[in-house]
Design a protein around this motif. Sequence first.
Motif, PDB file in Angstrom:
ATOM      1  N   ALA A 291      12.718  20.719 -11.484  1.00 35.70           N
ATOM      2  CA  ALA A 291      13.843  20.077 -10.805  1.00 35.70           C
ATOM      3  C   ALA A 291      13.403  19.187  -9.649  1.00 35.70           C
ATOM      4  CB  ALA A 291      14.824  21.125 -10.307  1.00 35.70           C
ATOM      5  N   SER A 292      12.230  19.447  -9.109  1.00 33.91           N
ATOM      6  CA  SER A 292      11.752  18.651  -7.970  1.00 33.91           C
ATOM      7  C   SER A 292      10.907  17.452  -8.399  1.00 33.91           C
ATOM      8  CB  SER A 292      10.926  19.528  -7.026  1.00 33.91           C
ATOM      9  OG  SER A 292       9.740  19.979  -7.675  1.00 33.91           O
ATOM     10  N   SER A 293      10.649  17.315  -9.678  1.00 37.64           N
ATOM     11  CA  SER A 293       9.783  16.234 -10.155  1.00 37.64           C
ATOM     12  C   SER A 293      10.474  14.873 -10.001  1.00 37.64           C
ATOM     13  CB  SER A 293       9.410  16.460 -11.618  1.00 37.64           C
ATOM     14  OG  SER A 293       8.672  17.654 -11.765  1.00 37.64           O
ATOM     15  N   ASN A 294       9.664  13.880  -9.719  1.00 38.19           N
ATOM     16  CA  ASN A 294      10.157  12.510  -9.517  1.00 38.19           C
ATOM     17  C   ASN A 294       9.892  11.687 -10.759  1.00 38.19           C
ATOM     18  OD1 ASN A 294      10.656   9.840  -8.560  1.00 38.19           O
ATOM     19  ND2 ASN A 294      10.271  10.551  -6.462  1.00 38.19           N
ATOM     20  N   ALA A 295      10.866  10.899 -11.158  1.00 37.51           N
ATOM     21  CA  ALA A 295      10.677  10.046 -12.329  1.00 37.51           C
ATOM     22  C   ALA A 295       9.647   8.954 -12.080  1.00 37.51           C
ATOM     23  CB  ALA A 295      12.007   9.416 -12.730  1.00 37.51           C
ATOM     24  N   SER A 296       9.582   8.455 -10.862  1.00 39.17           N
ATOM     25  CA  SER A 296       8.644   7.388 -10.533  1.00 39.17           C
ATOM     26  C   SER A 296       7.269   7.947 -10.213  1.00 39.17           C
ATOM     27  CB  SER A 296       9.168   6.568  -9.351  1.00 39.17           C
ATOM     28  OG  SER A 296      10.399   5.954  -9.666  1.00 39.17           O
ATOM     29  N   ILE A 297       6.302   7.067 -10.166  1.00 42.40           N
ATOM     30  CA  ILE A 297       4.939   7.485  -9.844  1.00 42.40           C
ATOM     31  C   ILE A 297       4.879   8.111  -8.455  1.00 42.40           C
ATOM     32  CG2 ILE A 297       3.844   5.814 -11.366  1.00 42.40           C
ATOM     33  CD1 ILE A 297       3.394   4.042  -8.872  1.00 42.40           C
ATOM     34  N   SER A 298       3.935   9.025  -8.286  1.00 44.25           N
ATOM     35  CA  SER A 298       3.778   9.699  -6.992  1.00 44.25           C
ATOM     36  C   SER A 298       2.631   9.128  -6.171  1.00 44.25           C
ATOM     37  CB  SER A 298       3.541  11.189  -7.203  1.00 44.25           C
ATOM     38  OG  SER A 298       2.364  11.409  -7.976  1.00 44.25           O
ATOM     39  N   LYS A 299       1.758   8.332  -6.829  1.00 45.64           N
ATOM     40  CA  LYS A 299       0.602   7.810  -6.098  1.00 45.64           C
ATOM     41  C   LYS A 299      -0.009   6.650  -6.861  1.00 45.64           C
ATOM     42  CE  LYS A 299      -3.784   9.233  -3.968  1.00 45.64           C
ATOM     43  NZ  LYS A 299      -4.694  10.374  -3.672  1.00 45.64           N
ATOM     44  N   VAL A 300      -0.524   5.672  -6.107  1.00 45.35           N
ATOM     45  CA  VAL A 300      -1.394   4.634  -6.663  1.00 45.35           C
ATOM     46  C   VAL A 300      -2.822   5.017  -6.313  1.00 45.35           C
ATOM     47  CG1 VAL A 300      -2.103   2.211  -6.526  1.00 45.35           C
ATOM     48  CG2 VAL A 300       0.323   2.794  -6.593  1.00 45.35           C
ATOM     49  N   TYR A 301      -3.645   5.208  -7.335  1.00 43.89           N
ATOM     50  CA  TYR A 301      -5.019   5.671  -7.118  1.00 43.89           C
ATOM     51  C   TYR A 301      -5.998   4.518  -6.941  1.00 43.89           C
ATOM     52  CZ  TYR A 301      -3.567  10.375  -8.449  1.00 43.89           C
ATOM     53  OH  TYR A 301      -2.959  11.600  -8.489  1.00 43.89           O
ATOM     54  N   GLU A 302      -5.703   3.404  -7.585  1.00 40.13           N
ATOM     55  CA  GLU A 302      -6.597   2.257  -7.447  1.00 40.13           C
ATOM     56  C   GLU A 302      -5.802   0.978  -7.683  1.00 40.13           C
ATOM     57  OE1 GLU A 302     -11.051   0.740  -8.790  1.00 40.13           O
ATOM     58  OE2 GLU A 302     -10.101   2.383  -9.884  1.00 40.13           O
ATOM     59  N   TYR A 303      -6.031   0.024  -6.818  1.00 43.72           N
ATOM     60  CA  TYR A 303      -5.428  -1.306  -6.957  1.00 43.72           C
ATOM     61  C   TYR A 303      -6.554  -2.320  -6.841  1.00 43.72           C
ATOM     62  CZ  TYR A 303      -2.650  -5.475  -5.854  1.00 43.72           C
ATOM     63  OH  TYR A 303      -2.103  -6.746  -5.841  1.00 43.72           O
ATOM     64  N   THR A 304      -7.005  -2.816  -7.984  1.00 44.54           N
ATOM     65  CA  THR A 304      -8.102  -3.781  -8.039  1.00 44.54           C
ATOM     66  C   THR A 304      -7.643  -5.000  -8.819  1.00 44.54           C
ATOM     67  OG1 THR A 304      -9.731  -1.986  -7.981  1.00 44.54           O
ATOM     68  CG2 THR A 304     -10.520  -4.145  -8.684  1.00 44.54           C
ATOM     69  N   PRO A 305      -6.982  -5.925  -8.161  1.00 42.77           N
ATOM     70  CA  PRO A 305      -6.547  -7.137  -8.856  1.00 42.77           C
ATOM     71  C   PRO A 305      -7.705  -8.103  -9.052  1.00 42.77           C
ATOM     72  CG  PRO A 305      -5.989  -7.295  -6.547  1.00 42.77           C
ATOM     73  CD  PRO A 305      -6.605  -5.934  -6.736  1.00 42.77           C
ATOM     74  N   ALA A 306      -7.555  -8.975 -10.012  1.00 45.80           N
ATOM     75  CA  ALA A 306      -8.418 -10.150 -10.080  1.00 45.80           C
ATOM     76  C   ALA A 306      -7.946 -11.133  -9.007  1.00 45.80           C
ATOM     77  CB  ALA A 306      -8.333 -10.783 -11.466  1.00 45.80           C
ATOM     78  N   PRO A 307      -8.742 -12.135  -8.680  1.00 42.95           N
ATOM     79  CA  PRO A 307      -8.256 -13.163  -7.755  1.00 42.95           C
ATOM     80  C   PRO A 307      -6.976 -13.805  -8.279  1.00 42.95           C
ATOM     81  CG  PRO A 307     -10.624 -13.353  -8.065  1.00 42.95           C
ATOM     82  CD  PRO A 307     -10.147 -12.358  -9.076  1.00 42.95           C
ATOM     83  N   GLY A 308      -6.117 -14.212  -7.357  1.00 41.57           N
ATOM     84  CA  GLY A 308      -4.867 -14.842  -7.755  1.00 41.57           C
ATOM     85  C   GLY A 308      -4.097 -15.329  -6.545  1.00 41.57           C
ATOM     86  N   GLN A 309      -3.095 -16.151  -6.786  1.00 45.94           N
ATOM     87  CA  GLN A 309      -2.376 -16.807  -5.699  1.00 45.94           C
ATOM     88  C   GLN A 309      -1.524 -15.851  -4.868  1.00 45.94           C
ATOM     89  OE1 GLN A 309       0.850 -19.461  -7.410  1.00 45.94           O
ATOM     90  NE2 GLN A 309      -0.186 -18.822  -9.277  1.00 45.94           N
ATOM     91  N   PHE A 310      -1.207 -14.664  -5.399  1.00 42.99           N
ATOM     92  CA  PHE A 310      -0.432 -13.697  -4.631  1.00 42.99           C
ATOM     93  C   PHE A 310      -1.304 -12.668  -3.915  1.00 42.99           C
ATOM     94  CE2 PHE A 310       2.600 -15.090  -7.928  1.00 42.99           C
ATOM     95  CZ  PHE A 310       3.605 -15.558  -7.104  1.00 42.99           C
ATOM     96  N   ILE A 311      -2.615 -12.748  -4.106  1.00 45.20           N
ATOM     97  CA  ILE A 311      -3.531 -11.809  -3.469  1.00 45.20           C
ATOM     98  C   ILE A 311      -3.780 -12.263  -2.025  1.00 45.20           C
ATOM     99  CG2 ILE A 311      -5.742 -10.643  -3.657  1.00 45.20           C
ATOM    100  CD1 ILE A 311      -3.696 -10.235  -6.009  1.00 45.20           C
ATOM    101  N   ASN A 312      -3.688 -11.325  -1.089  1.00 45.45           N
ATOM    102  CA  ASN A 312      -3.826 -11.596   0.356  1.00 45.45           C
ATOM    103  C   ASN A 312      -2.677 -12.436   0.896  1.00 45.45           C
ATOM    104  OD1 ASN A 312      -6.447 -10.427   0.020  1.00 45.45           O
ATOM    105  ND2 ASN A 312      -7.313 -12.447  -0.360  1.00 45.45           N
ATOM    106  N   ASP A 313      -1.611 -12.584   0.145  1.00 50.67           N
ATOM    107  CA  ASP A 313      -0.511 -13.451   0.559  1.00 50.67           C
ATOM    108  C   ASP A 313       0.414 -12.700   1.517  1.00 50.67           C
ATOM    109  OD1 ASP A 313       1.187 -15.565   0.766  1.00 50.67           O
ATOM    110  OD2 ASP A 313       2.067 -15.373  -1.225  1.00 50.67           O
ATOM    111  N   GLY A 314       0.321 -13.032   2.788  1.00 46.72           N
ATOM    112  CA  GLY A 314       1.175 -12.416   3.799  1.00 46.72           C
ATOM    113  C   GLY A 314       0.757 -11.034   4.226  1.00 46.72           C
ATOM    114  N   VAL A 315      -0.424 -10.591   3.812  1.00 40.47           N
ATOM    115  CA  VAL A 315      -0.886  -9.252   4.182  1.00 40.47           C
ATOM    116  C   VAL A 315      -2.412  -9.261   4.248  1.00 40.47           C
ATOM    117  CG1 VAL A 315      -0.982  -8.461   1.786  1.00 40.47           C
ATOM    118  CG2 VAL A 315      -0.702  -6.785   3.629  1.00 40.47           C
TER     119      VAL A 315
END
Length: 555
Positions: A291-315
Amino acid sequence: MRKYFSAFIFLIVIGVTGCRDERESLPPVILLEQQLYETVVGETVTVTPEYENCGEGTVWLWTCDGETLSVEESLTFTSDEAGEYYIMLTVSNSAGEDKAELRIDVYGMMPPEISLPGAARGFSVLQDSLLVLAPEISSALPVTYSWTIDGKTVSTDSVYTFPTGETGTFEAGLCVENRDGRDEIEFTVEVMSPGEAFSWTFDRTEYGISSGRSLLLRPQDIEYPFDAVYTWSVDGTEVQSGESSEYVFDLTAEGSYTVNVTMRNSYTAASQDLTVTVLPAEGTYFRAADASSNASISKVYEYTPAPGQFINDGVTLTTQEEACSYAFERLSQGQFVSLGAFGGYLTAGFDHSVESSTDGGFDLQITGNAHSSSSEPGIIWVSQDENGNGLPDDTWYELRGSEYGKPETWQDYAVTYYRPSSNGTSIEWTDNRGSSGTVDYIPAYHSQETYFPLWITADSYTLRGTRLEDRLVDENGNGSLWIGHPFDWGYADNWSGTDPDIDKFRISDAVRWDGEPADLTYIDFVKIQCGVQAKGGWTGEQSTELTLIRDLHID
């Protein structure tokens, strides 16, 4: 943004008779062949329209931001400040007037830029083979070339064929100059004898597999094998020998095994030890939802994008931990996370095991920001926590989509991206099929300093996965409208105007390395990876975007 005439603009008035009709009973007509002119700082551009109905008494007035530039028929314009200058031309006589607006773009200093994919890493080539160096040069002005080897100039041609008759490591360089400046690169070229040339890589040296399953072991990126024979042994006992570099490990008894592969050819030998742990059978570490389980993910373990125009954008993110927190927070808010160009990926997990439907229903929903003119498909991978350590370090299985197994779909495709030498420049890449290219820098839309992920500290990194066919099309042939055409089913960030389940997926579509069903009864982790390497002019690279990852069995 408009930039206007300043005190740095110098005018040279040239009178040229351009009238075609001297009838004064009709108002003048301005005939401009073009409305956009281009020049660079310090250079002149002359605008010479043609006119009709211009007799005696005709008055010409050229203005910029209300200031008079000229009262002659033509305008010669010079500026020492870069910018966009909007010029109004008014021509009048006793019968009336005509007006025309034009724009003059003045560019700043334009030194050349060299792009030679692979140079940052250096080149390795077999003795007496062919190495053709063909750089791409960005320059609006004529350029000169100078190639050097160990400090000595060897060519002034635009393309250079490197001499490979002598083995060794050579320091090479290229200098390109134009009127506004120069660009230089330095790189190494290693010319190898057959005995030195063999190389291979392994994505890992420790593997785990649940009892009752088999595991494909193979080296990657094999170079110059010649007449190689690969010998495989398990705990010192030879189990396979021949031309195949692949071995299927299928022992079922739990425990740790040392697997050795040795390559021998007519020139050299190489060897690598691997450890394979046979783990408890599937289901041992299953985590039932409650009953306490969440439908959505609970954690992002790795975020390794390729280069792209939205990478480093505003952060600004400087560590993998910061990147994962950023990605999880955005997904939690329904905001998109970009995976960049081909191979970029995000790995996430749930607070429970997601079960595979037994009735053929959908198990996962993964949404992006696809729309009718833009599909940027992502490959979906799933994994069980086979070793029970709560980390996504186990075997990954691809979810089969509509393009799986087709000849235009490439398995084991790898792209290496290189850190740019300076900010504000495109990012070079090479792949394991001999191609190269760039992720283009497009400051008009995304002007952050670099599209190379700031939290990746290496000068280059390689992303490997499944590549789909390029379906990005210049729809009307002039670069103004790029359409990313969709795929039938089975991919994230993929559009359909008729299928309401285009963003839903079945665990039962998971396949082994040989295309056979993986028969997973549940999964714990999911990885989404950009599956295309394509770019479309001003729109930039295709990049899978994600907004939601959820278990469909929980409301």
